[in-house]
Design an enzyme around this catalytic site. Structure first.
Site, PDB file in Angstrom:
ATOM      1  N   ARG A 230      56.126  11.142  16.570  1.00  0.00           N
ATOM      2  CA  ARG A 230      54.597  10.577  16.481  1.00  0.00           C
ATOM      3  C   ARG A 230      54.000  11.262  15.189  1.00  0.00           C
ATOM      4  O   ARG A 230      53.998  11.811  14.741  1.00  0.00           O
ATOM      5  CB  ARG A 230      53.944  11.648  17.446  1.00  0.00           C
ATOM      6  CG  ARG A 230      54.412  11.812  19.198  1.00  0.00           C
ATOM      7  CD  ARG A 230      53.870   9.976  19.613  1.00  0.00           C
ATOM      8  NE  ARG A 230      54.131   9.843  21.050  1.00  0.00           N
ATOM      9  CZ  ARG A 230      54.818   9.046  21.220  1.00  0.00           C
ATOM     10  NH1 ARG A 230      55.796   8.636  19.897  1.00  0.00           N
ATOM     11  NH2 ARG A 230      55.111   8.837  22.450  1.00  0.00           N
ATOM     12  N   ASP A 254      58.101   5.286  11.930  1.00  0.00           N
ATOM     13  CA  ASP A 254      57.731   3.788  12.663  1.00  0.00           C
ATOM     14  C   ASP A 254      56.207   4.120  13.670  1.00  0.00           C
ATOM     15  O   ASP A 254      55.873   3.572  14.350  1.00  0.00           O
ATOM     16  CB  ASP A 254      58.757   4.498  13.620  1.00  0.00           C
ATOM     17  CG  ASP A 254      58.714   3.119  14.563  1.00  0.00           C
ATOM     18  OD1 ASP A 254      58.161   2.129  14.341  1.00  0.00           O
ATOM     19  OD2 ASP A 254      58.593   3.686  15.905  1.00  0.00           O
ATOM     20  N   GLU A 259      47.299   5.284  13.755  1.00  0.00           N
ATOM     21  CA  GLU A 259      48.032   4.385  14.643  1.00  0.00           C
ATOM     22  C   GLU A 259      47.310   3.804  15.995  1.00  0.00           C
ATOM     23  O   GLU A 259      47.273   2.237  16.342  1.00  0.00           O
ATOM     24  CB  GLU A 259      49.080   4.130  14.840  1.00  0.00           C
ATOM     25  CG  GLU A 259      49.284   4.901  16.557  1.00  0.00           C
ATOM     26  CD  GLU A 259      51.556   5.685  16.606  1.00  0.00           C
ATOM     27  OE1 GLU A 259      52.060   5.241  15.849  1.00  0.00           O
ATOM     28  OE2 GLU A 259      51.570   4.715  17.585  1.00  0.00           O
ATOM     29  N   HIS A 291      55.844   1.065  15.462  1.00  0.00           N
ATOM     30  CA  HIS A 291      55.693   2.167  16.888  1.00  0.00           C
ATOM     31  C   HIS A 291      57.394   1.096  17.026  1.00  0.00           C
ATOM     32  O   HIS A 291      56.931   1.093  18.992  1.00  0.00           O
ATOM     33  CB  HIS A 291      54.915   2.046  16.960  1.00  0.00           C
ATOM     34  CG  HIS A 291      54.456   3.812  18.366  1.00  0.00           C
ATOM     35  ND1 HIS A 291      54.176   4.433  18.623  1.00  0.00           N
ATOM     36  CD2 HIS A 291      55.690   3.565  19.466  1.00  0.00           C
ATOM     37  CE1 HIS A 291      54.233   5.126  18.983  1.00  0.00           C
ATOM     38  NE2 HIS A 291      55.854   4.955  19.727  1.00  0.00           N
TER      39      HIS A 291
HETATM   40  P1  NAI Z   1      63.309  15.451  24.318  1.00  0.00           P
HETATM   41  O1  NAI Z   1      62.044  16.089  25.067  1.00  0.00           O
HETATM   42  O2  NAI Z   1      64.884  15.309  25.000  1.00  0.00           O
HETATM   43  O3  NAI Z   1      63.467  16.398  22.460  1.00  0.00           O
HETATM   44  C1  NAI Z   1      62.608  16.642  22.143  1.00  0.00           C
HETATM   45  C2  NAI Z   1      63.505  18.055  21.688  1.00  0.00           C
HETATM   46  O4  NAI Z   1      62.077  18.539  20.117  1.00  0.00           O
HETATM   47  C3  NAI Z   1      63.540  19.062  22.266  1.00  0.00           C
HETATM   48  O5  NAI Z   1      64.053  19.672  22.346  1.00  0.00           O
HETATM   49  C4  NAI Z   1      62.661  20.832  22.572  1.00  0.00           C
HETATM   50  O6  NAI Z   1      62.402  21.952  22.765  1.00  0.00           O
HETATM   51  C5  NAI Z   1      61.991  20.031  20.747  1.00  0.00           C
HETATM   52  N1  NAI Z   1      60.954  20.459  20.314  1.00  0.00           N
HETATM   53  C6  NAI Z   1      60.031  20.570  20.702  1.00  0.00           C
HETATM   54  N2  NAI Z   1      58.656  20.761  19.413  1.00  0.00           N
HETATM   55  C7  NAI Z   1      59.841  21.634  18.804  1.00  0.00           C
HETATM   56  C8  NAI Z   1      59.116  22.224  16.460  1.00  0.00           C
HETATM   57  N3  NAI Z   1      57.712  21.888  16.432  1.00  0.00           N
HETATM   58  N4  NAI Z   1      59.787  21.609  16.209  1.00  0.00           N
HETATM   59  C9  NAI Z   1      61.508  21.752  16.869  1.00  0.00           C
HETATM   60  N5  NAI Z   1      61.773  21.298  17.613  1.00  0.00           N
HETATM   61  C10 NAI Z   1      61.222  21.062  19.042  1.00  0.00           C
HETATM   62  O7  NAI Z   1      62.479  13.984  23.790  1.00  0.00           O
HETATM   63  P2  NAI Z   1      63.055  12.871  22.941  1.00  0.00           P
HETATM   64  O8  NAI Z   1      63.516  11.531  24.523  1.00  0.00           O
HETATM   65  O9  NAI Z   1      64.338  13.095  22.343  1.00  0.00           O
HETATM   66  O10 NAI Z   1      61.867  11.788  22.171  1.00  0.00           O
HETATM   67  C11 NAI Z   1      61.697  12.766  21.579  1.00  0.00           C
HETATM   68  C12 NAI Z   1      60.633  12.295  20.911  1.00  0.00           C
HETATM   69  O11 NAI Z   1      60.728  10.307  20.562  1.00  0.00           O
HETATM   70  C13 NAI Z   1      59.394  12.086  21.711  1.00  0.00           C
HETATM   71  O12 NAI Z   1      58.523  12.769  22.256  1.00  0.00           O
HETATM   72  C14 NAI Z   1      58.966  11.224  21.502  1.00  0.00           C
HETATM   73  O13 NAI Z   1      56.933  11.850  20.235  1.00  0.00           O
HETATM   74  C15 NAI Z   1      59.925  10.008  20.498  1.00  0.00           C
HETATM   75  N6  NAI Z   1      60.434   8.775  20.558  1.00  0.00           N
HETATM   76  C16 NAI Z   1      59.020   7.512  19.820  1.00  0.00           C
HETATM   77  C17 NAI Z   1      59.178   6.228  20.288  1.00  0.00           C
HETATM   78  C18 NAI Z   1      59.338   5.154  19.116  1.00  0.00           C
HETATM   79  O14 NAI Z   1      59.502   3.784  19.643  1.00  0.00           O
HETATM   80  N7  NAI Z   1      59.334   5.527  17.724  1.00  0.00           N
HETATM   81  C19 NAI Z   1      59.856   6.190  21.748  1.00  0.00           C
HETATM   82  C20 NAI Z   1      60.508   7.061  22.222  1.00  0.00           C
HETATM   83  C21 NAI Z   1      60.125   7.957  22.389  1.00  0.00           C
END
Ligand code: NAI
Length: 326
Positions: A230, A254, A259, A291
């Site tokens: 994000r 990305d 954005e 994105h």
């Molecule tokens: P997830 O929920 O499986 O993993 C996120 C991890 O981040 C969790 O293990 C959590 O404990 C950890 N976390 C939370 N706050 C943190 C911090 N301050 N420092 C370090 N780790 C922290 O989520 P997933 O599916 O892996 O997605 C991650 C992110 O990717 C989403 O939240 C979304 O913002 C982004 N995303 C972007 C996309 C794109 O097209 N650019 C598409 C899908 C997701």
């Protein structure tokens, strides 16, 4: 049959959602993003389907509640653009927690390979019959250290991709993932030791501007920063300063903190009103994609399938596996 107001609809959304269509749900596609000015388009609908750059604040929730709309199905994993407090007890928020984490992990590696081997520059050069290699030197990824901030579904897959390149993998996450194929270290250690830092955590109040002048200061000279999570995780002004001074070697973005007003739309005939974005895009060692990390056929199908299942569960009074609450 229930009617869904589908905001920020693109041709690829229509294609994937039509593949998973069912008789229970009729979708009305709107090109507009959802915000206080457009929310009235949902007035006669039973539910809303929204995406990452829709503005789902208290004003929008109040209106939806007034119209009797009881559900917003986010067709994404993140929900930082939703005022969950305003929605509590009035509008159910559903999401797609997982859909091809490979799509985002592979895009992150795509940004690294492009920046490191200067493929974006080479592509333009050879199209202009400029076959010089000056300025295109990269480095081997093998043996370099990648620091992964957030080792959930996507971060874990990204670690596997990096392992394939023979990289040393460090991770920082308050909740450790048994499937993560790297070594957990403190955030400070990760910042100090990584040649490439990739963000894979959600945006929360606590990690807004996680990458700032203070954290950049702790990085190795010339470190690469990759953000497919994000935009607001990075203070863009601090990133620009880091790039200008050479402290940051390259950035693959990305996502971008401002954005919402621009991404997903074509402004190629206009001068964009965002000088910060114009500055960062103009840098030879920066790549901005709009994105698009999620944009694979597999991810789009996964999103459509789960979003429609979420809506069916809501309308049929079934358990909501993918509800988001405060
Ligand atoms: P997830 O929920 O499986 O993993 C996120 C991890 O981040 C969790 O293990 C959590 O404990 C950890 N976390 C939370 N706050 C943190 C911090 N301050 N420092 C370090 N780790 C922290 O989520 P997933 O599916 O892996 O997605 C991650 C992110 O990717 C989403 O939240 C979304 O913002 C982004 N995303 C972007 C996309 C794109 O097209 N650019 C598409 C899908 C997701």
């Amino acid at each position: 049959m229930k009617t869904i107001a589908f905001f920020d609809a693109k041709a690829y959304d229509k294609e994937s959602f039509s593949r998973f269509a069912n008789d229970e749900i009729n979708i009305r596609y709107f090109e507009n993003k959802l915000n206080a000015d457009t929310v009235s388009m949902a007035a006669c609908c039973d539910g809303v389907c929204a995406f990452v750059n829709d503005t789902i604040d208290k004003q929008v929730i109040d209106k939806l509640s007034e119209y009797g709309v009881g559900v917003i199905a986010m067709r994404c994993a993140g929900y930082n653009n939703v005022d969950l407090k305003a929605a509590a007890g009035r509008v159910k928020i559903l999401r797609v927690p997982a859909y091809s984490p490979y799509s985002v992990a592979e895009h992150a590696m795509g940004l690294i390979l492009t920046l490191n081997r200067k493929l974006h520059r080479a592509y333009i050069r050879t199209r202009d019959h400029n076959f010089s290699l000056e300025g295109l030197i990269g480095f081997d990824l093998r043996g370099k250290t990648v620091g992964i901030i957030g080792t959930g579904k996507i971060g874990r897959c990204f670690a596997d991709v990096c392992a394939g390149f023979g990289m040393n993998i460090l991770g920082f996450d308050p909740y450790e993932n048994k499937e993560f194929g790297g070594k957990y270290v403190s955030l400070d250690k990760l910042l100090a030791q990584s040649d490439i830092i990739s963000l894979h955590c959600p945006l929360t109040k606590e990690n807004h501007h996680l990458i700032s002048d203070k954290t950049i200061e702790k990085m190795k000279d010339g470190a690469y920063i990759i953000n497919t999570s994000r935009g607001q995780l990075i203070d863009t002004a601090a990133l620009i300063d880091g790039l200008k001074s050479g402290k940051i070697g390259a950035a693959g973005l990305d996502v971008y903190e401002e954005e919402t007003a621009l991404f997903f739309e074509d402004y190629s005939d206009e001068i964009i009103p965002d000088d910060t974005l114009s500055t960062i895009i103009s840098m030879p060692n920066v790549i901005v994609t709009s994105h698009q990390a999620f944009l694979t056929r597999e991810a789009l199908d996964g999103i459509a399938e789960t979003t429609l299942e979420n809506l069916s569960a809501y309308f049929n009074g079934e358990e909501l596996k993918n509800e988001v609450t405060i």
